[in-house]
Structures are given as C-alpha cells and as structure tokens.
Design a protein around this motif. Sequence first.
Motif, PDB file in Angstrom:
ATOM      1  N   ALA A 293       0.827  -1.204   0.000  1.00 42.35           N
ATOM      2  CA  ALA A 293       0.000   0.000   0.000  1.00 42.35           C
ATOM      3  C   ALA A 293       0.867   1.262   0.000  1.00 42.35           C
ATOM      4  CB  ALA A 293      -0.934  -0.006   1.206  1.00 42.35           C
ATOM      5  N   GLY A 294       2.067   1.152   0.541  1.00 43.53           N
ATOM      6  CA  GLY A 294       2.980   2.281   0.559  1.00 43.53           C
ATOM      7  C   GLY A 294       3.031   2.926   1.935  1.00 43.53           C
ATOM      8  N   PRO A 295       3.908   3.851   2.099  1.00 42.28           N
ATOM      9  CA  PRO A 295       4.868   4.288   1.074  1.00 42.28           C
ATOM     10  C   PRO A 295       5.983   3.265   0.892  1.00 42.28           C
ATOM     11  CG  PRO A 295       5.302   5.426   3.136  1.00 42.28           C
ATOM     12  CD  PRO A 295       4.067   4.567   3.358  1.00 42.28           C
ATOM     13  N   GLY A 296       6.635   3.365  -0.208  1.00 40.66           N
ATOM     14  CA  GLY A 296       7.760   2.475  -0.462  1.00 40.66           C
ATOM     15  C   GLY A 296       7.453   1.494  -1.569  1.00 40.66           C
ATOM     16  N   GLY A 297       8.182   0.399  -1.541  1.00 36.28           N
ATOM     17  CA  GLY A 297       8.122  -0.582  -2.609  1.00 36.28           C
ATOM     18  C   GLY A 297       9.512  -0.749  -3.180  1.00 36.28           C
ATOM     19  N   SER A 298       9.585  -1.490  -4.259  1.00 33.65           N
ATOM     20  CA  SER A 298      10.866  -1.721  -4.902  1.00 33.65           C
ATOM     21  C   SER A 298      10.667  -1.775  -6.414  1.00 33.65           C
ATOM     22  CB  SER A 298      11.472  -3.047  -4.420  1.00 33.65           C
ATOM     23  OG  SER A 298      10.721  -4.139  -4.934  1.00 33.65           O
ATOM     24  N   GLU A 299      11.762  -1.955  -7.121  1.00 35.41           N
ATOM     25  CA  GLU A 299      11.690  -2.070  -8.577  1.00 35.41           C
ATOM     26  C   GLU A 299      10.825  -3.264  -8.976  1.00 35.41           C
ATOM     27  OE1 GLU A 299      14.749  -3.119 -12.247  1.00 35.41           O
ATOM     28  OE2 GLU A 299      15.562  -2.514 -10.310  1.00 35.41           O
ATOM     29  N   TYR A 300      10.915  -4.341  -8.198  1.00 37.93           N
ATOM     30  CA  TYR A 300      10.206  -5.580  -8.527  1.00 37.93           C
ATOM     31  C   TYR A 300       8.801  -5.631  -7.941  1.00 37.93           C
ATOM     32  CZ  TYR A 300      14.907  -6.795  -9.865  1.00 37.93           C
ATOM     33  OH  TYR A 300      16.146  -6.789 -10.451  1.00 37.93           O
ATOM     34  N   LYS A 301       8.613  -4.945  -6.836  1.00 37.20           N
ATOM     35  CA  LYS A 301       7.300  -4.897  -6.184  1.00 37.20           C
ATOM     36  C   LYS A 301       7.016  -3.445  -5.805  1.00 37.20           C
ATOM     37  CE  LYS A 301       7.373  -9.653  -4.739  1.00 37.20           C
ATOM     38  NZ  LYS A 301       7.243 -10.642  -3.690  1.00 37.20           N
ATOM     39  N   PRO A 302       6.484  -2.708  -6.775  1.00 30.91           N
ATOM     40  CA  PRO A 302       6.291  -1.270  -6.550  1.00 30.91           C
ATOM     41  C   PRO A 302       5.085  -0.963  -5.656  1.00 30.91           C
ATOM     42  CG  PRO A 302       5.438  -1.902  -8.686  1.00 30.91           C
ATOM     43  CD  PRO A 302       6.105  -3.122  -8.112  1.00 30.91           C
ATOM     44  N   GLU A 303       5.124   0.228  -5.090  1.00 28.68           N
ATOM     45  CA  GLU A 303       3.996   0.725  -4.309  1.00 28.68           C
ATOM     46  C   GLU A 303       2.739   0.674  -5.177  1.00 28.68           C
ATOM     47  OE1 GLU A 303       2.488   4.993  -2.546  1.00 28.68           O
ATOM     48  OE2 GLU A 303       4.636   4.563  -2.505  1.00 28.68           O
ATOM     49  N   GLY A 304       1.676   0.183  -4.586  1.00 36.92           N
ATOM     50  CA  GLY A 304       0.412   0.102  -5.311  1.00 36.92           C
ATOM     51  C   GLY A 304       0.135  -1.259  -5.920  1.00 36.92           C
ATOM     52  N   ARG A 305       1.077  -2.179  -5.843  1.00 40.02           N
ATOM     53  CA  ARG A 305       0.849  -3.529  -6.384  1.00 40.02           C
ATOM     54  C   ARG A 305       0.097  -4.361  -5.345  1.00 40.02           C
ATOM     55  NH1 ARG A 305       5.500  -6.564  -9.295  1.00 40.02           N
ATOM     56  NH2 ARG A 305       4.781  -5.046 -10.829  1.00 40.02           N
ATOM     57  N   VAL A 306      -0.998  -4.947  -5.780  1.00 43.84           N
ATOM     58  CA  VAL A 306      -1.801  -5.808  -4.906  1.00 43.84           C
ATOM     59  C   VAL A 306      -2.110  -7.099  -5.649  1.00 43.84           C
ATOM     60  CG1 VAL A 306      -3.906  -6.031  -3.522  1.00 43.84           C
ATOM     61  CG2 VAL A 306      -2.811  -3.781  -3.770  1.00 43.84           C
TER      62      VAL A 306
END
Length: 159
Positions: A103-116
């Motif tokens: 949900a964020g904030p954050g994430g990575s190149e492979y699992k970006p913020e907003g991926r569900v």
Amino acid sequence: MIAEALAREVLALARARGLRIATAESCTGGMVAAALTDVAGSSDVFDRGFVTYSNAAKEAVLGVLPATLAAHGAVSEAVAAEMASGAQRNSLAELTVATTGIAGPGGSEYKPEGRVCFGLSLGGQTQVETIDFGPLGRAEVRLAATQHALQLLQRALTA
C-alpha cells in the motif's frame, strides 16, 4: 459510497446462491470484511474475516507455506492463492477473497507501491490476479484494493 452499494450487491447475490463469504486480508487490514459487515443483516452470508498482516500470521492462521513465502514473498499471486484457499479451509465459507500488497509508502523495482495480489476461491477452485494501482498513497491504494476485492466477489457470483 460505491463500496457500500457493491457490498450490498455482493451479499444479495451470495444470499440468492446460498453461499457464505470469508476474507483473508493483509494490505487491506480488514477493510473488505468491514465493507461487507457494514451492511445490516450480513451475518447470514458473511462468515468471518482473517487479517493476517505478518508472514507468521499468514502461516499460522491460513496455512500459507513458509516455502511459498521464501520463494515468492508475501506480495505474490502464490501467497494470495494460499491465503484464499486457507480462508476457505478454515471457515464455513464457499467463497473467499484474499488481498496482499504494498500500500505504501515504499516498494521496490520488482514490487512497486500500489501492487496488490488477489486470490479468489470458490468451491475449491482458486484464481489469482495482480493489479498495479500505482503510487496513489497508502489510503487510496487500500481503498482501491478493497473495491477491487468486492468486484472480484461480484464477478464470481454472476459468472
């Protein structure tokens, strides 16, 4: 509110088919269950909700395999599938939906913020999908994921 109307429709459809619903939630933290139980009279359809935010809870409560978590990470279709299946095994529900994401904030190149990642289990058959909602902000990603989970339930009940 859109989620309220959709929740009412999901409950009416499940009631008409004689099906019970359970949820297995991580990133939505119980918001799907709350949307369903906000509707008066939902107790004849909604069986229970599992909020399994930590990996340990996913394993202990839903039976998600440690090997699946190690190989794919919590935010994966493999884990969403095991969450949905585990909710079905550990409830009286015939229809379950699962959410796990960033949900964020954050994430990575492979699992970006907003991926569900979503899992949907009906009668022992499980389907998965991943939606990238984008970096909308934590609250908006969680709302979008809740709405999408309700839409998945609706589609399953009208198929």
